[in-house]
Design a protein around this motif. Structure first.
Motif, PDB file in Angstrom:
ATOM      1  N   VAL A  45      26.389  37.487  40.142  1.00  0.00           N
ATOM      2  CA  VAL A  45      27.031  36.767  41.257  1.00  0.00           C
ATOM      3  C   VAL A  45      28.264  36.053  40.713  1.00  0.00           C
ATOM      4  O   VAL A  45      28.186  35.347  39.712  1.00  0.00           O
ATOM      5  N   TRP A  46      29.403  36.240  41.398  1.00  0.00           N
ATOM      6  CA  TRP A  46      30.647  35.593  40.996  1.00  0.00           C
ATOM      7  C   TRP A  46      31.223  34.808  42.163  1.00  0.00           C
ATOM      8  O   TRP A  46      31.205  35.261  43.305  1.00  0.00           O
ATOM      9  N   ARG A  47      31.748  33.628  41.874  1.00  0.00           N
ATOM     10  CA  ARG A  47      32.428  32.797  42.864  1.00  0.00           C
ATOM     11  C   ARG A  47      33.905  33.167  42.819  1.00  0.00           C
ATOM     12  O   ARG A  47      34.502  33.223  41.744  1.00  0.00           O
ATOM     13  N   VAL A  48      34.480  33.424  43.964  1.00  0.00           N
ATOM     14  CA  VAL A  48      35.897  33.778  44.069  1.00  0.00           C
ATOM     15  C   VAL A  48      36.651  32.525  44.485  1.00  0.00           C
ATOM     16  O   VAL A  48      36.333  31.899  45.503  1.00  0.00           O
ATOM     17  N   THR A  49      37.640  32.121  43.669  1.00  0.00           N
ATOM     18  CA  THR A  49      38.422  30.934  43.987  1.00  0.00           C
ATOM     19  C   THR A  49      39.907  31.256  43.939  1.00  0.00           C
ATOM     20  O   THR A  49      40.341  32.170  43.234  1.00  0.00           O
ATOM     21  N   ALA A  50      40.669  30.496  44.709  1.00  0.00           N
ATOM     22  CA  ALA A  50      42.126  30.559  44.632  1.00  0.00           C
ATOM     23  C   ALA A  50      42.540  29.830  43.358  1.00  0.00           C
ATOM     24  O   ALA A  50      41.754  29.085  42.769  1.00  0.00           O
ATOM     25  N   ARG A  51      43.751  30.001  42.919  1.00  0.00           N
ATOM     26  CA  ARG A  51      44.231  29.334  41.694  1.00  0.00           C
ATOM     27  C   ARG A  51      44.137  27.812  41.782  1.00  0.00           C
ATOM     28  O   ARG A  51      43.964  27.143  40.786  1.00  0.00           O
ATOM     29  N   ASP A  52      44.208  27.264  43.018  1.00  0.00           N
ATOM     30  CA  ASP A  52      44.114  25.807  43.175  1.00  0.00           C
ATOM     31  C   ASP A  52      42.668  25.308  43.141  1.00  0.00           C
ATOM     32  O   ASP A  52      42.416  24.122  43.275  1.00  0.00           O
ATOM     33  N   GLY A  53      41.701  26.237  42.987  1.00  0.00           N
ATOM     34  CA  GLY A  53      40.298  25.853  42.893  1.00  0.00           C
ATOM     35  C   GLY A  53      39.521  25.956  44.197  1.00  0.00           C
ATOM     36  O   GLY A  53      38.303  25.794  44.207  1.00  0.00           O
ATOM     37  N   ALA A  54      40.197  26.232  45.310  1.00  0.00           N
ATOM     38  CA  ALA A  54      39.505  26.362  46.597  1.00  0.00           C
ATOM     39  C   ALA A  54      38.563  27.564  46.560  1.00  0.00           C
ATOM     40  O   ALA A  54      38.970  28.665  46.178  1.00  0.00           O
ATOM     41  N   VAL A  55      37.309  27.354  46.924  1.00  0.00           N
ATOM     42  CA  VAL A  55      36.328  28.439  46.929  1.00  0.00           C
ATOM     43  C   VAL A  55      36.555  29.314  48.155  1.00  0.00           C
ATOM     44  O   VAL A  55      36.548  28.840  49.293  1.00  0.00           O
ATOM     45  N   LEU A  59      43.742  35.149  41.932  1.00  0.00           N
ATOM     46  CA  LEU A  59      42.354  34.756  42.181  1.00  0.00           C
ATOM     47  C   LEU A  59      41.631  34.570  40.860  1.00  0.00           C
ATOM     48  O   LEU A  59      41.966  35.195  39.859  1.00  0.00           O
ATOM     49  N   ARG A  60      40.631  33.710  40.883  1.00  0.00           N
ATOM     50  CA  ARG A  60      39.756  33.531  39.721  1.00  0.00           C
ATOM     51  C   ARG A  60      38.352  33.930  40.131  1.00  0.00           C
ATOM     52  O   ARG A  60      37.911  33.634  41.238  1.00  0.00           O
ATOM     53  N   LEU A  61      37.646  34.598  39.244  1.00  0.00           N
ATOM     54  CA  LEU A  61      36.254  34.962  39.469  1.00  0.00           C
ATOM     55  C   LEU A  61      35.427  34.320  38.370  1.00  0.00           C
ATOM     56  O   LEU A  61      35.627  34.603  37.190  1.00  0.00           O
ATOM     57  N   VAL A  62      34.527  33.444  38.772  1.00  0.00           N
ATOM     58  CA  VAL A  62      33.721  32.682  37.834  1.00  0.00           C
ATOM     59  C   VAL A  62      32.262  33.064  38.029  1.00  0.00           C
ATOM     60  O   VAL A  62      31.770  33.084  39.164  1.00  0.00           O
TER      61      VAL A  62
END
Length: 83
Positions: free
Chosen positions: A29-39, A20-23
């Motif tokens: 507030v952080w957006r959680v995304t899968a490695r493929d970029g899906a939110v 997972l990526r946390l941006v």
């Protein structure tokens, strides 16, 4: 005073989770995304009685609403619900 001087900086999420990526989307507030970029959703932090509290919300596919997943006393537990 200029707005940029008053703005709180965005910071990195306090935990890393494999897959997972946390941006930073805004301060606390952080957006959680899968490695493929899906939110997948968002995590936001508040302070309760002087301690951080993390709320996880999952994005509903095809909808603009977020579903509450829970509140946690640490970031690691909050992000684990997205795995």
């Amino acid at each position: 005073m200029h707005a940029s001087v008053l703005a709180r900086p965005r910071e990195e999420f306090p935990a890393e989770v494999r897959g997972l990526r946390l941006v930073a989307a805004a301060p606390d507030v952080w957006r959680v995304t899968a490695r493929d970029g899906a939110v997948l959703g968002h995590i936001d932090r508040t302070i309760v009685d002087g301690s951080p509290r993390y709320r996880a919300r999952r994005r509903s596919p095809g909808r603009t609403t977020l579903v509450e997943l829970g509140e946690f006393w640490n970031g690691r537990d909050a992000v684990d619900v997205f795995r």
